[in-house]
Enzyme design. Structure first.
Site, short mmCIF file in Angstrom:
data_model
loop_
_atom_site.label_atom_id
_atom_site.label_comp_id
_atom_site.label_asym_id
_atom_site.label_seq_id
_atom_site.Cartn_x
_atom_site.Cartn_y
_atom_site.Cartn_z
N SER A 245 0.80 -1.22 0.00
CA SER A 245 0.00 0.00 0.00
C SER A 245 0.84 1.27 0.00
CB SER A 245 -0.91 0.01 1.23
OG SER A 245 -0.12 -0.13 2.39
N THR B 256 -5.95 7.53 7.68
CA THR B 256 -5.79 6.38 6.81
C THR B 256 -7.18 5.89 6.45
OG1 THR B 256 -4.67 4.23 6.56
CG2 THR B 256 -5.68 4.68 8.68
N GLY B 257 -7.29 5.13 5.38
CA GLY B 257 -8.60 4.64 4.97
C GLY B 257 -9.04 5.24 3.65
N THR C 235 -2.73 3.66 4.27
CA THR C 235 -1.71 4.69 4.23
C THR C 235 -0.86 4.68 5.49
OG1 THR C 235 -3.25 6.06 3.04
CG2 THR C 235 -1.43 7.21 4.13
N ARG D 170 -6.61 8.81 -10.27
CA ARG D 170 -7.26 9.06 -8.97
C ARG D 170 -6.23 9.49 -7.92
NH1 ARG D 170 -6.80 6.98 -3.47
NH2 ARG D 170 -8.85 7.08 -2.50
N THR E 118 1.50 6.91 0.50
CA THR E 118 0.60 5.82 0.10
C THR E 118 0.67 5.57 -1.41
OG1 THR E 118 -1.70 5.05 0.28
CG2 THR E 118 -1.39 7.33 -0.33
N1 GLY Z 1 -5.92 7.13 2.29
C1 GLY Z 1 -5.33 6.77 1.10
C2 GLY Z 1 -6.16 6.88 -0.09
O1 GLY Z 1 -7.37 6.83 -0.03
O2 GLY Z 1 -5.60 7.02 -1.15
#
Ligand code: GLY
Length: 335
Positions: free
Chosen positions: A92, A245-246, A194, A222, A212
């Site tokens: 990740s 994070t998330g 992340t 994106r 990340t």
């Molecule tokens: N939190 C990392 C992402 O959504 O890219």
């Protein structure tokens, strides 16, 4: 525990115990409130300290070492995040990150110092240490954010080597995914982890960083919350700092990290502030929060910390008073 397996294996230990979740009819009949989080081990405030999202003891150990050797919180968070970026087994972050739908590994990262200076890179390809490129943006350009080819070109000019970030393992996972190519805007929460890190150095100064490869198999182009100052990360050296994070889209919609720091400014503890920021997400009308994960970690100027997430299984690593510990986060939902 591997970060990607967090939902399956989490246990309720560490900083607190969430004893349940319910829909309560409050004055606001739509307001969803988790049952009281009972803190069984109130976080002590002291510094220096380092905290990071997920179970990343090698990364916090590196950051702690930097601080013990007299380094700044800024050096600590950069070098701590670099440990994870270089670790190919982490899918990740950095090298070995899972690619987008078209097979490109694209990185997002940002960094913020005690003065409120910040730098970020978005949609960066072929450079492992996105967090260090973000620091160069902060320190050596008049800008805050560089994107895509411009960020990549800048990195090469600053001496960063060009490297293929797509490892065999990540390529194999992508090829497996392509068999169905199922694209879900409601995303599998295990795709987000992340690495964010916050540190207070011996002088009591705070810095933060995050890095990340973003959502696995995302649309090409994106960008998530992690390089967006105020969303993925915010540092205010007078008050404290927060990193997220998330699922980035949900963090951006509530400007989550800035929100947490502002709530601390208004007197909330880091824990209370993280809980309120999660509450803002789950209480949105028609929120599909059961389908995604968001987690926050935060620290205030005294070195008190907090962590909260929607789902069970998120954790924070904390290096404080010579102890490097991974602590399960309390959470809104009980599964
Ligand atoms: N939190 C990392 C992402 O959504 O890219």
């Amino acid at each position: 525990m591997k970060r990607r397996n967090f939902i399956k294996n989490a246990s309720l230990t560490g900083v607190g115990l969430a004893v349940g979740n319910s829909l309560l009819s409050c004055d606001d009949k739509y307001k969803k409130t988790s049952e009281k989080t009972v803190s069984v081990d109130a976080p002590k405030g002291s510094f220096p300290l380092v905290i990071a999202t997920w179970n990343v003891k090698n990364a916090t150990a590196k950051a702690w070492e930097v601080i013990q050797n007299g380094g700044s919180a800024l050096d600590a968070v950069e070098q701590g995040c670099m440990v994870e970026e270089a670790d190919e087994t982490g899918q990740s972050v950095g090298k070995g990150g899972l690619p987008d739908r078209d097979g490109h590994v694209t990185l997002d990262a940002c960094i913020m110092d005690k003065y409120g200076n910040c730098g970020s890179v978005v949609f960066l390809e072929n450079v492992v240490h996105a967090v260090s490129v973000a620091r160069k943006v902060m320190e050596e350009t008049p800008h805050v954010m560089l994107a895509g080819k411009g960020a990549e070109q800048f990195a090469y000019e600053k001496g960063f080597p060009k490297e293929n970030l797509l490892t065999e393992a990540s390529k194999k996972a992508w090829e497996e995914w392509k068999k169905t190519s199922e694209y879900k805007p409601i995303i599998n929460i295990e795709n987000h982890d992340t690495i964010g890190m916050l540190a207070i150095d011996k002088n009591g100064d705070i810095s933060g960083a995050c890095t990340t490869s973003g959502l696995a198999y995302k649309m090409h182009g994106r960008v998530g919350d992690s390089p967006i100052i105020g969303s993925g990360l915010f540092v205010d050296n007078e008050i404290g700092a927060c990193v997220a994070t998330g699922l980035g889209e949900e963090v951006v919609k509530t400007v989550g990290s800035f929100l947490v720091v502002e709530l601390m400014r208004q007197g909330k503890s880091p824990q209370e502030a993280c809980e309120e920021a999660i509450s803002r997400i789950v209480n949105k009308p028609n929120s599909n929060y059961k389908d995604f994960q968001v987690g926050y970690i935060a620290v205030n100027k005294k070195g008190e910390t907090g962590t909260y997430s929607i789902h069970q299984g998120f954790s924070m690593t904390k290096f404080q008073e010579n102890s490097n510990e991974n602590l399960q986060s309390t959470h809104f939902l009980t599964e």
